[in-house]
Design a protein around this motif. Sequence first.
Motif, PDB file in Angstrom:
ATOM      1  N   LEU A   9     -17.421   0.704  17.845  1.00 57.89           N
ATOM      2  CA  LEU A   9     -17.439   0.931  16.399  1.00 57.89           C
ATOM      3  C   LEU A   9     -16.031   1.121  15.851  1.00 57.89           C
ATOM      4  O   LEU A   9     -15.698   0.604  14.774  1.00 57.89           O
ATOM      5  CB  LEU A   9     -18.311   2.139  16.073  1.00 57.89           C
ATOM      6  N   GLU A  10     -15.193   1.832  16.575  1.00 58.96           N
ATOM      7  CA  GLU A  10     -13.829   2.058  16.098  1.00 58.96           C
ATOM      8  C   GLU A  10     -13.036   0.755  16.072  1.00 58.96           C
ATOM      9  O   GLU A  10     -12.264   0.507  15.136  1.00 58.96           O
ATOM     10  CB  GLU A  10     -13.143   3.110  16.966  1.00 58.96           C
ATOM     11  N   GLN A  11     -13.226  -0.082  17.073  1.00 55.43           N
ATOM     12  CA  GLN A  11     -12.524  -1.367  17.088  1.00 55.43           C
ATOM     13  C   GLN A  11     -13.027  -2.288  15.985  1.00 55.43           C
ATOM     14  O   GLN A  11     -12.245  -3.015  15.358  1.00 55.43           O
ATOM     15  CB  GLN A  11     -12.700  -2.024  18.454  1.00 55.43           C
ATOM     16  N   LEU A  12     -14.319  -2.248  15.727  1.00 53.54           N
ATOM     17  CA  LEU A  12     -14.906  -3.110  14.707  1.00 53.54           C
ATOM     18  C   LEU A  12     -14.541  -2.665  13.296  1.00 53.54           C
ATOM     19  O   LEU A  12     -14.190  -3.484  12.442  1.00 53.54           O
ATOM     20  CB  LEU A  12     -16.432  -3.129  14.865  1.00 53.54           C
ATOM     21  N   LEU A  13     -14.604  -1.360  13.064  1.00 52.53           N
ATOM     22  CA  LEU A  13     -14.486  -0.828  11.708  1.00 52.53           C
ATOM     23  C   LEU A  13     -13.090  -0.316  11.371  1.00 52.53           C
ATOM     24  O   LEU A  13     -12.802  -0.026  10.207  1.00 52.53           O
ATOM     25  CB  LEU A  13     -15.501   0.302  11.508  1.00 52.53           C
ATOM     26  N   LYS A  14     -12.240  -0.167  12.390  1.00 54.89           N
ATOM     27  CA  LYS A  14     -10.881   0.338  12.189  1.00 54.89           C
ATOM     28  C   LYS A  14     -10.896   1.728  11.556  1.00 54.89           C
ATOM     29  O   LYS A  14     -10.118   2.043  10.659  1.00 54.89           O
ATOM     30  CB  LYS A  14     -10.051  -0.620  11.320  1.00 54.89           C
ATOM     31  N   GLN A  15     -11.801   2.577  12.032  1.00 54.40           N
ATOM     32  CA  GLN A  15     -11.877   3.960  11.548  1.00 54.40           C
ATOM     33  C   GLN A  15     -12.402   4.839  12.678  1.00 54.40           C
ATOM     34  O   GLN A  15     -13.056   4.363  13.607  1.00 54.40           O
ATOM     35  CB  GLN A  15     -12.778   4.073  10.317  1.00 54.40           C
ATOM     36  N   ASP A  16     -12.092   6.136  12.587  1.00 60.75           N
ATOM     37  CA  ASP A  16     -12.542   7.079  13.609  1.00 60.75           C
ATOM     38  C   ASP A  16     -14.055   7.269  13.528  1.00 60.75           C
ATOM     39  O   ASP A  16     -14.633   7.338  12.442  1.00 60.75           O
ATOM     40  CB  ASP A  16     -11.850   8.430  13.427  1.00 60.75           C
ATOM     41  N   ILE A  17     -14.679   7.377  14.692  1.00 59.08           N
ATOM     42  CA  ILE A  17     -16.107   7.694  14.793  1.00 59.08           C
ATOM     43  C   ILE A  17     -16.201   9.106  15.352  1.00 59.08           C
ATOM     44  O   ILE A  17     -15.844   9.357  16.501  1.00 59.08           O
ATOM     45  CB  ILE A  17     -16.836   6.689  15.694  1.00 59.08           C
TER      46      ILE A  17
ATOM     47  N   LEU B  64     -21.510   7.220  25.511  1.00 62.59           N
ATOM     48  CA  LEU B  64     -20.756   7.883  24.445  1.00 62.59           C
ATOM     49  C   LEU B  64     -19.429   7.178  24.176  1.00 62.59           C
ATOM     50  O   LEU B  64     -19.058   6.939  23.015  1.00 62.59           O
ATOM     51  CB  LEU B  64     -20.501   9.344  24.817  1.00 62.59           C
ATOM     52  N   VAL B  65     -18.723   6.853  25.236  1.00 66.26           N
ATOM     53  CA  VAL B  65     -17.382   6.278  25.093  1.00 66.26           C
ATOM     54  C   VAL B  65     -17.443   4.850  24.570  1.00 66.26           C
ATOM     55  O   VAL B  65     -16.732   4.497  23.611  1.00 66.26           O
ATOM     56  CB  VAL B  65     -16.636   6.320  26.445  1.00 66.26           C
ATOM     57  N   PHE B  66     -18.286   4.000  25.163  1.00 67.97           N
ATOM     58  CA  PHE B  66     -18.277   2.587  24.803  1.00 67.97           C
ATOM     59  C   PHE B  66     -18.823   2.346  23.397  1.00 67.97           C
ATOM     60  O   PHE B  66     -18.346   1.462  22.677  1.00 67.97           O
ATOM     61  CB  PHE B  66     -19.057   1.772  25.829  1.00 67.97           C
ATOM     62  N   SER B  67     -19.824   3.128  22.991  1.00 74.11           N
ATOM     63  CA  SER B  67     -20.336   2.970  21.623  1.00 74.11           C
ATOM     64  C   SER B  67     -19.276   3.394  20.610  1.00 74.11           C
ATOM     65  O   SER B  67     -19.085   2.733  19.576  1.00 74.11           O
ATOM     66  CB  SER B  67     -21.617   3.780  21.429  1.00 74.11           C
ATOM     67  N   LYS B  68     -18.577   4.465  20.902  1.00 76.95           N
ATOM     68  CA  LYS B  68     -17.515   4.942  20.023  1.00 76.95           C
ATOM     69  C   LYS B  68     -16.396   3.904  19.936  1.00 76.95           C
ATOM     70  O   LYS B  68     -15.915   3.573  18.832  1.00 76.95           O
ATOM     71  CB  LYS B  68     -16.961   6.276  20.557  1.00 76.95           C
TER      72      LYS B  68
ATOM     73  N   SER C 291     -19.027  -0.240   5.785  1.00 72.41           N
ATOM     74  CA  SER C 291     -17.986   0.763   6.063  1.00 72.41           C
ATOM     75  C   SER C 291     -16.960   0.870   4.952  1.00 72.41           C
ATOM     76  O   SER C 291     -16.228   1.854   4.874  1.00 72.41           O
ATOM     77  CB  SER C 291     -17.287   0.433   7.389  1.00 72.41           C
ATOM     78  N   GLU C 292     -16.901  -0.143   4.092  1.00 74.85           N
ATOM     79  CA  GLU C 292     -15.951  -0.117   2.982  1.00 74.85           C
ATOM     80  C   GLU C 292     -16.428   0.756   1.832  1.00 74.85           C
ATOM     81  O   GLU C 292     -15.643   1.083   0.940  1.00 74.85           O
ATOM     82  CB  GLU C 292     -15.705  -1.546   2.481  1.00 74.85           C
ATOM     83  N   SER C 293     -17.708   1.138   1.847  1.00 78.70           N
ATOM     84  CA  SER C 293     -18.246   1.971   0.776  1.00 78.70           C
ATOM     85  C   SER C 293     -17.781   3.416   0.926  1.00 78.70           C
ATOM     86  O   SER C 293     -17.823   3.975   2.027  1.00 78.70           O
ATOM     87  CB  SER C 293     -19.778   1.929   0.789  1.00 78.70           C
TER      88      SER C 293
ATOM     89  N   GLY D 121     -21.590   6.396  12.358  1.00 82.79           N
ATOM     90  CA  GLY D 121     -21.545   7.178  13.581  1.00 82.79           C
ATOM     91  C   GLY D 121     -22.218   6.440  14.714  1.00 82.79           C
ATOM     92  O   GLY D 121     -22.851   5.395  14.518  1.00 82.79           O
ATOM     93  N   SER D 122     -22.101   6.973  15.913  1.00 84.19           N
ATOM     94  CA  SER D 122     -22.695   6.359  17.102  1.00 84.19           C
ATOM     95  C   SER D 122     -24.121   6.865  17.326  1.00 84.19           C
ATOM     96  O   SER D 122     -24.426   8.033  17.091  1.00 84.19           O
ATOM     97  CB  SER D 122     -21.845   6.671  18.340  1.00 84.19           C
ATOM     98  N   HIS D 123     -24.950   5.951  17.818  1.00 81.72           N
ATOM     99  CA  HIS D 123     -26.310   6.289  18.264  1.00 81.72           C
ATOM    100  C   HIS D 123     -26.457   5.865  19.724  1.00 81.72           C
ATOM    101  O   HIS D 123     -27.532   5.469  20.162  1.00 81.72           O
ATOM    102  CB  HIS D 123     -27.325   5.576  17.372  1.00 81.72           C
TER     103      HIS D 123
END
Length: 322
Positions: free
Chosen positions: A229-237, A222-226, A193-195, A201-203
């Motif tokens: 990822l947002e909590q892990l990566l600190k970015q919007d999905i 939809l909600v839990f996958s988003k 994610s730093e690249s 995105g979510s699958h």
Amino acid sequence: MTTIAPRILLYHKVSNDPIDSQLLAVSPKNFRDQLVWLKENYEVIDLSHLIDKINKTSLHGNEIAITFDDGYRDNWTQMLPIISEIGIPVTVFIATDFINSSHEFWWDQVEQIVVSTQEKSLTLCIEDCEFVMELSSANRRISAIDSICAELKNYKQFSIRKAIKDLAHKLECSIGTRATHEIMAESDLKLMSESKWVTLGSHTCSHTRMPLLSEQEQRDELVFSKQRLEQLLKQDISFISYPYGNSIDFSPIVEKLVIECGYIAGIANIQKDLSKETSITAIPRRLVRNWNREDFITWMHNPMDSEMERNALRHRTNRLQQ
């Protein structure tokens, strides 16, 4: 510059997979050659930019976006160095329940079982159904893999896992994790994610066909996958790719939920190019096979060439016989 209809390309793996019964792998060499040619001939842009053009109906015909589904670890070890060197943006869709998994995806486990067993037939039992398949030749083993995967997609993950566990037990097969089939861990995703060349995105969470789920279950996917990822990566999905992604694998219900749950777009696996009529919640893509540069160019000019797909399917048997 060659002009074509704007197009989103779909990949899964970048690896030298010796069997690849699902036709998901593109070798590092072929992947590099494909990207170099694309950059020389088309406007390769990130998915966000392309979707913005769809919304503004400002597509001019030669835009290309690159996407990957599932979350194989070779996306980090093999794909990322190549796109970083060439300068190509990519969007990777992650099925979040499989992050940190020490097991392979279920369809890869099916391949392991069918290829490794010494039995000449098998019986697949799932819920109240039973299927008998012949394994007496390489061609029949490939057909069995196809049939099992096609059938298992019609069930939820619990039933799939149980059916595979039972099948492996009956055939006395141990299921390991091959280096070519590893799944990304949280640490891989964080680094990826730093690249500047990668968007995540979510699958969904469980990679289940959405119509099998209730509306609330679909919303949860939809909600839990988003959220994860947002909590892990600190970015919007902002984007989600539907599991399997054919027209029967999602519905107007999930398309509505995509927007309600805060996504900008829903990405399908319908084999079409983009157009002014493209729906933002059912964006089509074209699936790329392990073609060398010459064959890839041929396909890019004629993606409806069914003979190229038939050849790719036939070659699976040859690999299994080697």
